[in-house]
Design a protein around this motif. Structure first.
Motif, PDB file in Angstrom:
ATOM      1  N   PRO A 123       1.053  -1.734   0.120  1.00 33.51           N
ATOM      2  CA  PRO A 123      -0.015  -0.063   0.497  1.00 33.51           C
ATOM      3  C   PRO A 123       0.973   1.517  -0.133  1.00 33.51           C
ATOM      4  O   PRO A 123       0.270   2.110  -0.042  1.00 33.51           O
ATOM      5  N   GLU A 124       2.078   1.251  -0.165  1.00 29.65           N
ATOM      6  CA  GLU A 124       2.537   2.296   0.450  1.00 29.65           C
ATOM      7  C   GLU A 124       3.480   2.949  -0.530  1.00 29.65           C
ATOM      8  O   GLU A 124       3.759   3.780  -0.636  1.00 29.65           O
ATOM      9  N   VAL A 125       3.484   1.854  -1.676  1.00 34.46           N
ATOM     10  CA  VAL A 125       3.510   2.492  -2.732  1.00 34.46           C
ATOM     11  C   VAL A 125       2.858   2.785  -3.440  1.00 34.46           C
ATOM     12  O   VAL A 125       1.463   2.285  -4.137  1.00 34.46           O
ATOM     13  N   LEU A 126       3.192   4.148  -4.231  1.00 32.80           N
ATOM     14  CA  LEU A 126       2.229   5.308  -4.361  1.00 32.80           C
ATOM     15  C   LEU A 126       1.943   4.797  -5.838  1.00 32.80           C
ATOM     16  O   LEU A 126       1.024   5.118  -6.445  1.00 32.80           O
ATOM     17  N   GLU A 127       3.362   5.385  -6.353  1.00 29.69           N
ATOM     18  CA  GLU A 127       2.998   5.220  -7.613  1.00 29.69           C
ATOM     19  C   GLU A 127       4.693   4.031  -8.561  1.00 29.69           C
ATOM     20  O   GLU A 127       5.923   4.328  -7.755  1.00 29.69           O
ATOM     21  N   ALA A 128       4.485   3.814  -9.525  1.00 30.09           N
ATOM     22  CA  ALA A 128       5.728   3.295  -9.879  1.00 30.09           C
ATOM     23  C   ALA A 128       6.416   3.113 -11.502  1.00 30.09           C
ATOM     24  O   ALA A 128       4.867   3.495 -12.327  1.00 30.09           O
ATOM     25  N   HIS A 129       7.142   4.000 -12.061  1.00 34.85           N
ATOM     26  CA  HIS A 129       7.958   4.472 -13.219  1.00 34.85           C
ATOM     27  C   HIS A 129       8.876   3.224 -13.911  1.00 34.85           C
ATOM     28  O   HIS A 129       9.876   3.106 -13.193  1.00 34.85           O
ATOM     29  N   THR A 130       8.580   2.812 -15.430  1.00 33.70           N
ATOM     30  CA  THR A 130       9.661   2.073 -15.598  1.00 33.70           C
ATOM     31  C   THR A 130      10.908   3.382 -16.350  1.00 33.70           C
ATOM     32  O   THR A 130      10.387   4.065 -16.752  1.00 33.70           O
ATOM     33  N   ILE A 131      12.324   2.766 -16.370  1.00 30.24           N
ATOM     34  CA  ILE A 131      12.914   4.440 -16.644  1.00 30.24           C
ATOM     35  C   ILE A 131      14.188   3.845 -16.863  1.00 30.24           C
ATOM     36  O   ILE A 131      14.492   2.608 -17.449  1.00 30.24           O
ATOM     37  N   THR A 132      14.660   4.933 -17.701  1.00 36.40           N
ATOM     38  CA  THR A 132      15.658   4.599 -18.385  1.00 36.40           C
ATOM     39  C   THR A 132      17.358   4.807 -17.259  1.00 36.40           C
ATOM     40  O   THR A 132      17.054   5.045 -16.488  1.00 36.40           O
ATOM     41  N   GLY A 133      18.333   5.002 -18.010  1.00 35.74           N
ATOM     42  CA  GLY A 133      19.788   5.097 -17.003  1.00 35.74           C
ATOM     43  C   GLY A 133      19.575   3.735 -16.004  1.00 35.74           C
ATOM     44  O   GLY A 133      19.682   2.753 -16.435  1.00 35.74           O
TER      45      GLY A 133
ATOM     46  N   ARG B 118       7.635   5.970  -5.987  1.00 37.82           N
ATOM     47  CA  ARG B 118       7.329   6.913  -4.420  1.00 37.82           C
ATOM     48  C   ARG B 118       6.773   6.108  -4.044  1.00 37.82           C
ATOM     49  O   ARG B 118       5.844   5.525  -4.305  1.00 37.82           O
ATOM     50  N   ILE B 119       7.228   6.476  -2.478  1.00 39.00           N
ATOM     51  CA  ILE B 119       6.149   5.668  -1.399  1.00 39.00           C
ATOM     52  C   ILE B 119       6.403   6.189  -0.420  1.00 39.00           C
ATOM     53  O   ILE B 119       6.647   7.112  -0.330  1.00 39.00           O
ATOM     54  N   VAL B 120       5.501   6.306   0.656  1.00 45.53           N
ATOM     55  CA  VAL B 120       5.775   6.690   1.619  1.00 45.53           C
ATOM     56  C   VAL B 120       5.477   5.795   2.898  1.00 45.53           C
ATOM     57  O   VAL B 120       5.736   4.500   3.201  1.00 45.53           O
ATOM     58  N   ALA B 121       5.602   6.971   4.159  1.00 39.43           N
ATOM     59  CA  ALA B 121       6.278   6.112   5.148  1.00 39.43           C
ATOM     60  C   ALA B 121       5.490   6.612   6.672  1.00 39.43           C
ATOM     61  O   ALA B 121       5.675   7.462   6.288  1.00 39.43           O
ATOM     62  N   ARG B 122       4.444   6.231   7.549  1.00 43.28           N
ATOM     63  CA  ARG B 122       4.613   7.057   8.766  1.00 43.28           C
ATOM     64  C   ARG B 122       6.004   7.717   9.624  1.00 43.28           C
ATOM     65  O   ARG B 122       6.265   8.626  10.503  1.00 43.28           O
ATOM     66  N   SER B 123       7.068   6.839   9.468  1.00 41.57           N
ATOM     67  CA  SER B 123       8.230   7.406  10.374  1.00 41.57           C
ATOM     68  C   SER B 123       9.653   6.738   8.877  1.00 41.57           C
ATOM     69  O   SER B 123       9.462   6.244   8.049  1.00 41.57           O
ATOM     70  N   ASN B 124      10.721   6.912   9.550  1.00 40.01           N
ATOM     71  CA  ASN B 124      11.864   6.857   8.933  1.00 40.01           C
ATOM     72  C   ASN B 124      12.047   5.160   9.505  1.00 40.01           C
ATOM     73  O   ASN B 124      12.895   4.702   8.765  1.00 40.01           O
ATOM     74  N   ALA B 125      11.872   5.121  10.776  1.00 41.47           N
ATOM     75  CA  ALA B 125      11.809   3.245  10.910  1.00 41.47           C
ATOM     76  C   ALA B 125      10.778   2.756  10.519  1.00 41.47           C
ATOM     77  O   ALA B 125      11.257   1.981  10.057  1.00 41.47           O
ATOM     78  N   ASP B 126      10.197   3.008  10.268  1.00 38.37           N
ATOM     79  CA  ASP B 126       8.453   2.446   9.329  1.00 38.37           C
ATOM     80  C   ASP B 126       9.294   2.424   8.067  1.00 38.37           C
ATOM     81  O   ASP B 126       8.968   1.614   6.701  1.00 38.37           O
ATOM     82  N   LEU B 127       9.916   3.426   7.424  1.00 38.45           N
ATOM     83  CA  LEU B 127      10.333   3.804   5.930  1.00 38.45           C
ATOM     84  C   LEU B 127      11.485   1.950   5.822  1.00 38.45           C
ATOM     85  O   LEU B 127      11.183   1.743   4.671  1.00 38.45           O
ATOM     86  N   GLN B 128      12.095   2.100   7.083  1.00 36.59           N
ATOM     87  CA  GLN B 128      12.930   1.228   6.223  1.00 36.59           C
ATOM     88  C   GLN B 128      12.477  -0.157   6.354  1.00 36.59           C
ATOM     89  O   GLN B 128      12.370  -1.169   5.350  1.00 36.59           O
ATOM     90  N   ARG B 129      10.579  -0.762   7.384  1.00 37.48           N
ATOM     91  CA  ARG B 129       9.891  -1.438   6.713  1.00 37.48           C
ATOM     92  C   ARG B 129       9.838  -1.592   5.903  1.00 37.48           C
ATOM     93  O   ARG B 129       9.514  -2.417   5.191  1.00 37.48           O
ATOM     94  N   VAL B 130       8.876  -0.530   4.925  1.00 38.64           N
ATOM     95  CA  VAL B 130       8.476  -0.513   3.987  1.00 38.64           C
ATOM     96  C   VAL B 130       9.658  -1.205   2.660  1.00 38.64           C
ATOM     97  O   VAL B 130       9.500  -1.519   1.302  1.00 38.64           O
ATOM     98  N   ILE B 131      10.428  -0.049   3.208  1.00 38.83           N
ATOM     99  CA  ILE B 131      11.847  -0.696   1.724  1.00 38.83           C
ATOM    100  C   ILE B 131      11.890  -2.422   2.228  1.00 38.83           C
ATOM    101  O   ILE B 131      12.782  -3.219   0.955  1.00 38.83           O
ATOM    102  N   ASP B 132      12.155  -2.969   2.950  1.00 42.10           N
ATOM    103  CA  ASP B 132      12.648  -4.540   3.671  1.00 42.10           C
ATOM    104  C   ASP B 132      11.880  -4.653   2.828  1.00 42.10           C
ATOM    105  O   ASP B 132      12.048  -5.856   1.779  1.00 42.10           O
ATOM    106  N   GLN B 133      10.234  -5.030   2.804  1.00 45.95           N
ATOM    107  CA  GLN B 133       9.466  -5.120   1.951  1.00 45.95           C
ATOM    108  C   GLN B 133       9.417  -4.843   0.801  1.00 45.95           C
ATOM    109  O   GLN B 133       9.074  -5.954   0.028  1.00 45.95           O
ATOM    110  N   ILE B 134       9.811  -4.044  -0.201  1.00 41.76           N
ATOM    111  CA  ILE B 134       9.787  -3.920  -1.531  1.00 41.76           C
ATOM    112  C   ILE B 134      11.031  -4.929  -2.004  1.00 41.76           C
ATOM    113  O   ILE B 134      10.584  -5.340  -3.094  1.00 41.76           O
ATOM    114  N   VAL B 135      12.290  -4.838  -0.981  1.00 44.99           N
ATOM    115  CA  VAL B 135      13.543  -5.883  -1.259  1.00 44.99           C
ATOM    116  C   VAL B 135      13.717  -6.919  -1.198  1.00 44.99           C
ATOM    117  O   VAL B 135      13.945  -7.563  -1.805  1.00 44.99           O
ATOM    118  N   SER B 136      12.228  -7.798  -0.241  1.00 45.32           N
ATOM    119  CA  SER B 136      12.236  -8.693  -0.135  1.00 45.32           C
ATOM    120  C   SER B 136      12.162  -9.576  -1.505  1.00 45.32           C
ATOM    121  O   SER B 136      11.732 -10.764  -1.512  1.00 45.32           O
TER     122      SER B 136
END
Length: 167
Positions: free
Chosen positions: A96-106, A113-131
């Motif tokens: 749910p915290e992933v608001l949008e995703a775009h294929t890019i060059t480079g 673009r993602i959102v989180a409740r705090s920096n600690a929560d951001l780590q949780r979201v990133i961990d979920q993404i890279v899992s």
């Protein structure tokens, strides 16, 4: 993904879009009154803009920060080309915290673009993404402040000016 069309906008289209952006709950009858055109004209223009994909929705513009998600971050992802974009996109869409995703060059493959409740929560979201095994690497940038919010009205007005025939 929808097909891109080259839709010509005129001044009335731009004024109608601007009015709807400023007052999303306004009715077509009130739009026609303020624009000085017949109700049928306003309705036909609105229908045309929706049919051509210029206007994509009339839903509320929800502020993630107002509902407790005060940290905004941009994440670039390098993915395993063997698994492709579709599988990774399905994984991201389930977060749910992933608001949008775009294929890019480079050097990366996707920008999210993602959102989180705090920096600690951001780590949780990133961990979920890279899992997901199809994601090889993530690079995160935390947004400190929004300088220019997402906007399209200046672009709409410019397109309407350019779409006019020369005087």
């Amino acid at each position: 993904m929808t097909a891109v069309q080259d839709v010509q906008l005129d001044e009335l289209d731009a004024r109608l879009i601007g009015l709807l952006a400023e007052e999303p709950r306004i009715g077509v009858l009130e739009c026609s009154r303020r624009l000085g055109v017949a109700r049928g004209t306003a309705q036909a223009r609105l229908d045309k803009l929706v049919d051509r994909g210029v206007i994509g929705g009339f839903g509320p513009d929800v502020s993630p920060a107002a509902i407790g998600f005060g940290v905004t971050s941009f994440v670039t992802l390098e993915i395993s080309q063997r698994l492709g974009h579709d599988a990774v996109t399905a994984h991201l869409a389930a977060i749910p915290e992933v608001l949008e995703a775009h294929t890019i060059t480079g050097s990366s493959d996707l920008l999210c673009r993602i959102v989180a409740r705090s920096n600690a929560d951001l780590q949780r979201v990133i961990d979920q993404i890279v899992s997901y095994e199809g994601i090889r690497r993530a690079s995160t940038i935390i947004a400190l402040a929004q300088q220019i919010p997402y906007r399209v009205l200046p672009l709409v007005r410019s397109a309407a000016r350019e779409g006019r025939p020369p005087s």
